[in-house]
Design an enzyme around this catalytic site. Structure first.
Site, PDB file in Angstrom:
ATOM      1  N   ASP A  95     -79.226 -41.325  10.798  1.00 43.93           N
ATOM      2  CA  ASP A  95     -78.755 -42.352  11.738  1.00 43.93           C
ATOM      3  C   ASP A  95     -79.977 -43.159  12.150  1.00 43.93           C
ATOM      4  O   ASP A  95     -81.121 -42.732  11.923  1.00 43.93           O
ATOM      5  CB  ASP A  95     -78.126 -41.677  12.969  1.00 43.93           C
ATOM      6  CG  ASP A  95     -77.599 -42.699  13.975  1.00 43.93           C
ATOM      7  OD1 ASP A  95     -77.153 -43.773  13.562  1.00 43.93           O
ATOM      8  OD2 ASP A  95     -77.659 -42.412  15.191  1.00 43.93           O
ATOM      9  N   SER A  96     -79.741 -44.306  12.757  1.00 40.87           N
ATOM     10  CA  SER A  96     -80.842 -45.097  13.299  1.00 40.87           C
ATOM     11  C   SER A  96     -81.617 -44.310  14.351  1.00 40.87           C
ATOM     12  O   SER A  96     -82.791 -44.550  14.578  1.00 40.87           O
ATOM     13  CB  SER A  96     -80.307 -46.374  13.925  1.00 40.87           C
ATOM     14  OG  SER A  96     -79.409 -46.072  14.963  1.00 40.87           O
ATOM     15  N   GLY A 108     -77.961 -51.743  14.906  1.00 35.13           N
ATOM     16  CA  GLY A 108     -76.725 -52.519  15.108  1.00 35.13           C
ATOM     17  C   GLY A 108     -76.901 -53.968  15.491  1.00 35.13           C
ATOM     18  O   GLY A 108     -75.961 -54.756  15.430  1.00 35.13           O
ATOM     19  N   CYS A 118     -73.780 -43.109  10.945  1.00 34.84           N
ATOM     20  CA  CYS A 118     -74.121 -44.362  11.607  1.00 34.84           C
ATOM     21  C   CYS A 118     -73.101 -45.414  11.203  1.00 34.84           C
ATOM     22  O   CYS A 118     -72.943 -45.702  10.004  1.00 34.84           O
ATOM     23  CB  CYS A 118     -75.523 -44.792  11.160  1.00 34.84           C
ATOM     24  SG  CYS A 118     -76.005 -46.447  11.707  1.00 34.84           S
ATOM     25  N   THR A 156     -73.122 -48.620  11.732  1.00 39.53           N
ATOM     26  CA  THR A 156     -73.741 -49.857  11.251  1.00 39.53           C
ATOM     27  C   THR A 156     -74.102 -49.751   9.772  1.00 39.53           C
ATOM     28  O   THR A 156     -73.812 -50.658   8.986  1.00 39.53           O
ATOM     29  CB  THR A 156     -75.003 -50.153  12.081  1.00 39.53           C
ATOM     30  OG1 THR A 156     -74.616 -50.305  13.451  1.00 39.53           O
ATOM     31  CG2 THR A 156     -75.682 -51.419  11.615  1.00 39.53           C
ATOM     32  N   GLU A 208     -78.378 -44.324  25.288  1.00 38.17           N
ATOM     33  CA  GLU A 208     -79.767 -43.876  25.107  1.00 38.17           C
ATOM     34  C   GLU A 208     -80.480 -43.649  26.437  1.00 38.17           C
ATOM     35  O   GLU A 208     -81.433 -42.885  26.507  1.00 38.17           O
ATOM     36  CB  GLU A 208     -80.539 -44.887  24.274  1.00 38.17           C
ATOM     37  CG  GLU A 208     -80.334 -44.621  22.807  1.00 38.17           C
ATOM     38  CD  GLU A 208     -80.860 -45.738  21.957  1.00 38.17           C
ATOM     39  OE1 GLU A 208     -81.732 -46.486  22.412  1.00 38.17           O
ATOM     40  OE2 GLU A 208     -80.372 -45.859  20.833  1.00 38.17           O
ATOM     41  N   CYS A 255     -69.182 -46.403  16.362  1.00 29.13           N
ATOM     42  CA  CYS A 255     -70.628 -46.163  16.426  1.00 29.13           C
ATOM     43  C   CYS A 255     -70.790 -44.734  16.918  1.00 29.13           C
ATOM     44  O   CYS A 255     -70.103 -44.317  17.861  1.00 29.13           O
ATOM     45  CB  CYS A 255     -71.262 -47.158  17.392  1.00 29.13           C
ATOM     46  SG  CYS A 255     -72.959 -46.747  17.875  1.00 29.13           S
ATOM     47  N   THR A 256     -71.685 -43.984  16.284  1.00 22.87           N
ATOM     48  CA  THR A 256     -71.795 -42.556  16.615  1.00 22.87           C
ATOM     49  C   THR A 256     -72.409 -42.299  17.994  1.00 22.87           C
ATOM     50  O   THR A 256     -72.438 -41.155  18.447  1.00 22.87           O
ATOM     51  CB  THR A 256     -72.584 -41.795  15.518  1.00 22.87           C
ATOM     52  OG1 THR A 256     -73.795 -42.506  15.241  1.00 22.87           O
ATOM     53  CG2 THR A 256     -71.761 -41.671  14.258  1.00 22.87           C
ATOM     54  N   HIS A 257     -72.885 -43.349  18.659  1.00 26.20           N
ATOM     55  CA  HIS A 257     -73.311 -43.183  20.049  1.00 26.20           C
ATOM     56  C   HIS A 257     -72.109 -43.123  21.007  1.00 26.20           C
ATOM     57  O   HIS A 257     -72.202 -42.541  22.091  1.00 26.20           O
ATOM     58  CB  HIS A 257     -74.168 -44.365  20.504  1.00 26.20           C
ATOM     59  CG  HIS A 257     -75.589 -44.306  20.060  1.00 26.20           C
ATOM     60  ND1 HIS A 257     -75.987 -44.643  18.806  1.00 26.20           N
ATOM     61  CD2 HIS A 257     -76.724 -43.948  20.723  1.00 26.20           C
ATOM     62  CE1 HIS A 257     -77.295 -44.513  18.697  1.00 26.20           C
ATOM     63  NE2 HIS A 257     -77.772 -44.082  19.842  1.00 26.20           N
TER      64      HIS A 257
END
Lengths: 280, 280
Positions: free
Chosen positions: B18-19, B51, B81, B83, B162, B196-198
């Site tokens: 992932d990013s 993203g 991810c 994106t 985050e 989005c995995t966040h």
């Protein structure tokens, strides 16, 4: 210095860089102060933000940024970024022989001046990497060790600015500013350094929580110092072109459309792309 | 496939990237589903977020990410991810010969299933690059062209996660979710894809504004598909080690301390650093 080379250098552009768009606030200021100069601006939008990264990564990225600007023949570099100024200025100054100006010195001087005439308290706001470095605190206390310097990292301010949440009444921006600033406000610092070049765009919101403090734009102070230094060393041009080229490490259209938020004008015709990872 | 090599491959780890840290939500899920497998996780924290970047940059970064995982001998890759899954899956599948699973397919399938049994409306939430790609919209409509798919980019959700603004009652998170979701809520979509995995970490806040919708965790759905595919091709291990190595492109301590927010446990002993720009 040979005369011919000196005249050549006078007519070279000034380089300015930032992790992204925040540095455009300093850019506008230096353009206003030096309307006859040419500028090359680099915004590292493919790797923004810098402020959450570690010092070795910030050092590596900013070395590449300077090498790119040197490839454009710049005569001086303005680091329009609080994070780089705080974590890599010594490295960059030691690596390259042209004048390199960061945003610490000017803001620290102005803050000390104001706090000395006020209650002796300075507050520094910046990214996590900037606050962790203690750069502004050390610079203010080097000028006057009796000043009290408090500091606070404000990691959400950059995303707020980049996404346009800058209005004085914006609920999210005010909730976050309240969290960061309400305790600091109790101390009524005379001077508050906006230690990240994104933050001047949030000045209205920040001012809601620090109504008794003078907000110091670190990019603006750096622009003043750059003008002084170039003038003192005879490096200002007389040619009067006033051109600016913008470079981004990511998409040109994306950069130009976001830049409009900072500059108010369309720069897409003067924006170019560069692959920053090639400069190592 | 030679038998010896096949057994060798069975015992190789599964790669996940992932990013940054969002992919750890998918990681937890796949660890739960496949407790006997070994994993190598890469979070590109030196270049997060993806993203907001353009497709060519996302393609370049994700090619490097895969090359790094291949250097660790992985037998399959989970792109954790939204994106990258939206902008580079075809490129990655065309470039490498191992199984590569993105987060689009599973989430689209689940959303279609729910919307068909409901009011026929699916909503996709994702980063700017994900929404611009139309990846989820196309995937849902490929399954059923009669479903109505609305989509919305939510660029502030990643910085909110985050920085830990994930509490159900957080003022800033709710103000931003209100802005993104209140119009969508009027349509009461049966299924909402967290593209989005966040975003699963913001599910409580998102749920405040979409109380009538089923929230679909795209990383979780991808983990289910990965398990199926590896099982079908006989590539699951029987060795039962269950080790995980974590790699970051920035500071290990920084990564491990933020990862704790996603995983609830300390992974600093199993976290290593890699210079991702070397993999080109």
């Amino acid at each position: 210095m040979p005369e011919k080379w000196f005249v050549y250098m006078q007519n070279q552009p000034i380089g300015i860089f930032d992790s992204g768009l925040g540095g455009l606030t300093a850019m506008s200021e230096i353009q206003r102060l030096l309307p006859d100069e040419d500028f090359v601006y680099f915004g590292d939008t493919a790797r923004i933000p810098y402020g959450t990264r570690s010092r070795p990564v910030i050092e590596k990225y900013s070395m590449q940024d300077c090498k790119f600007l040197l490839s454009k023949g710049v005569k001086a570099i303005l680091i329009a970024c609080g994070t780089v100024s705080s974590n890599a200025l010594d490295l960059l100054e030691g690596s390259f022989s042209l004048p390199i100006i960061g945003v610490i010195e000017g803001a620290a001087g102005r803050a000390a001046e104001i706090a000395e005439a006020g209650n002796g308290i300075v507050c520094v706001l910046g990214t996590e990497a900037t606050i962790k470095s203690n750069s502004f605190v050390n610079a203010v206390n080097k000028i006057n060790p009796h000043l009290k310097v408090i500091s606070k990292s404000c990691p959400m301010f950059v995303p707020l600015v980049e996404n346009g949440y800058t209005n004085k009444d914006n609920i999210a921006a005010n909730a976050i500013a309240d969290e960061y600033l309400s305790e600091i406000a109790l101390q009524k610092p005379s001077a508050v350094i906006l230690g990240c070049t994104h933050y001047p765009l949030l000045a209205d919101v920040i001012g809601n929580y620090l109504p008794d403090s003078a907000l110091i734009d670190s990019g603006r102070e750096a622009a003043l110092i750059l003008k002084e230094k170039l003038s003192a060393s005879g490096l200002l041009t007389g040619s009067g072109r006033g051109n600016t080229e913008y470079y981004t490490s990511d998409d040109i259209t994306l950069f130009a459309s976001l830049a409009k938020r900072f500059l108010g004008s369309d720069i897409s015709m003067n924006t170019y792309k560069t692959d920053i990872e090639n400069f190592s």
